[in-house]
Design a protein around this motif. Structure first.
Motif, PDB file in Angstrom:
ATOM      1  N   THR A   1       0.844  -1.193   0.000  1.00  0.00           N
ATOM      2  CA  THR A   1       0.000   0.000   0.000  1.00  0.00           C
ATOM      3  C   THR A   1       0.881   1.244   0.000  1.00  0.00           C
ATOM      4  O   THR A   1       1.758   1.383   0.854  1.00  0.00           O
ATOM      5  CB  THR A   1      -0.917   0.036   1.243  1.00  0.00           C
ATOM      6  OG1 THR A   1      -1.772  -1.114   1.230  1.00  0.00           O
ATOM      7  CG2 THR A   1      -1.776   1.289   1.242  1.00  0.00           C
ATOM      8  N   ARG A   2       0.676   2.124  -0.957  1.00  0.00           N
ATOM      9  CA  ARG A   2       1.377   3.403  -1.008  1.00  0.00           C
ATOM     10  C   ARG A   2       0.377   4.470  -0.568  1.00  0.00           C
ATOM     11  O   ARG A   2      -0.499   4.862  -1.330  1.00  0.00           O
ATOM     12  CB  ARG A   2       1.888   3.689  -2.424  1.00  0.00           C
ATOM     13  CG  ARG A   2       2.889   2.661  -2.936  1.00  0.00           C
ATOM     14  CD  ARG A   2       4.043   2.466  -1.984  1.00  0.00           C
ATOM     15  NE  ARG A   2       5.070   1.576  -2.516  1.00  0.00           N
ATOM     16  CZ  ARG A   2       6.047   1.056  -1.791  1.00  0.00           C
ATOM     17  NH1 ARG A   2       6.118   1.335  -0.487  1.00  0.00           N
ATOM     18  NH2 ARG A   2       6.946   0.271  -2.340  1.00  0.00           N
ATOM     19  N   ARG A   3       0.506   4.849   0.687  1.00  0.00           N
ATOM     20  CA  ARG A   3      -0.487   5.720   1.313  1.00  0.00           C
ATOM     21  C   ARG A   3      -0.717   6.977   0.477  1.00  0.00           C
ATOM     22  O   ARG A   3       0.218   7.706   0.127  1.00  0.00           O
ATOM     23  CB  ARG A   3      -0.035   6.096   2.719  1.00  0.00           C
ATOM     24  CG  ARG A   3      -1.137   6.770   3.553  1.00  0.00           C
ATOM     25  CD  ARG A   3      -0.687   6.928   4.993  1.00  0.00           C
ATOM     26  NE  ARG A   3      -0.394   5.643   5.605  1.00  0.00           N
ATOM     27  CZ  ARG A   3      -1.315   4.846   6.127  1.00  0.00           C
ATOM     28  NH1 ARG A   3      -2.590   5.212   6.094  1.00  0.00           N
ATOM     29  NH2 ARG A   3      -0.966   3.705   6.682  1.00  0.00           N
ATOM     30  N   GLY A   4      -1.987   7.248   0.205  1.00  0.00           N
ATOM     31  CA  GLY A   4      -2.370   8.420  -0.547  1.00  0.00           C
ATOM     32  C   GLY A   4      -2.169   8.289  -2.049  1.00  0.00           C
ATOM     33  O   GLY A   4      -2.505   9.209  -2.807  1.00  0.00           O
ATOM     34  N   MET A   5      -1.608   7.125  -2.481  1.00  0.00           N
ATOM     35  CA  MET A   5      -1.342   6.951  -3.913  1.00  0.00           C
ATOM     36  C   MET A   5      -2.044   5.727  -4.499  1.00  0.00           C
ATOM     37  O   MET A   5      -2.672   5.802  -5.550  1.00  0.00           O
ATOM     38  CB  MET A   5       0.166   6.871  -4.161  1.00  0.00           C
ATOM     39  CG  MET A   5       0.915   8.158  -3.862  1.00  0.00           C
ATOM     40  SD  MET A   5       2.674   8.058  -4.287  1.00  0.00           S
ATOM     41  CE  MET A   5       3.272   6.967  -2.938  1.00  0.00           C
TER      42      MET A   5
END
Length: 221
Positions: free
Chosen positions: A213-217
């Motif tokens: 998970t790439r937070r905000g992306m």
């Protein structure tokens, strides 16, 4: 002609759905004997399943979980139960969509059409391989070379999107558009439910941290 199995114990609703599907050019498969539904599917595999929750002798939740052990066809829950918890549970167990009664006929038909379209694949895109993993879209499985597990249609779509672009960050918005054509998806939380379920399946192959998970992306592998 697509075959659509109707697992609904209310005779009037079952007949209504069968007539509706027939008029739309589908081949309805109304179930009248609920004692061996998975056996019926093995004999004549459906392209899509419309599933109620309240059924004789068992509920649609347990039946969905059993179906998902061997069948990857899309499952759309059509039920009078409008609880958010019921919806999350249905999706977590392998359902692809959730529609409450009384259903809107154009919306139901749109969801069926979209699910069947997303489930169809051309022969030259049936296998995707990356990082020692093989995604077989025709069989609905993912394998690490030793073991293979069966995925639902949504899980297949997520993995196909991520595996075809390894290392690239795929946004949540893009995944939602791939899975639900954006305008008819349930809500943003539905993607999270599907992703959690998919990660649980991948963990059985020893791939707990495969999807990052790439937070905000978004997500990437």
């Amino acid at each position: 002609m697509h075959q659509i199995m109707i697992v609904e114990d209310d005779v009037s609703i079952r007949d209504e759905l069968a007539l509706l599907l027939e008029n739309e050019g589908y081949c309805p498969m109304p179930v009248e004997d609920f004692t061996n539904i998975t056996g019926l599917m093995a004999e004549n595999p459906p392209d899509l399943i419309l599933l109620d929750i309240g059924l004789p002798g068992r509920d649609g939740f347990s039946l969905c979980a059993q179906i998902r052990k061997t069948v990857s066809a899309p499952i759309i829950f059509v039920t009078s139960r409008d609880s958010g918890l019921d919806e999350i549970r249905a999706l977590s167990l392998g359902g692809d969509d959730y529609i409450t009664k009384p259903y809107n006929i154009p919306v139901l038909l749109a969801r069926i059409k979209a699910a069947l379209r997303r489930n169809g694949r051309d022969s030259d895109t049936e296998i995707i391989e990356t990082g020692g993993l093989t995604l077989n879209l025709a069989k609905g499985t993912i394998s690490n070379g030793q073991d293979a597990i069966l995925l639902t249609r949504n899980e297949l779509q997520i993995m196909a999107c991520l595996m075809s672009r390894p290392g690239e960050i795929i946004s949540r918005t893009e995944l939602i558009e791939v899975l639900w054509d954006n305008q008819i998806y349930i809500d943003d939380n539905t993607l999270s439910v599907n992703m959690t379920r998919l990660r649980g399946r991948l963990e059985r192959l020893g791939l707990r941290d495969l999807i990052k998970t790439r937070r905000g992306m978004g997500y990437q592998i």
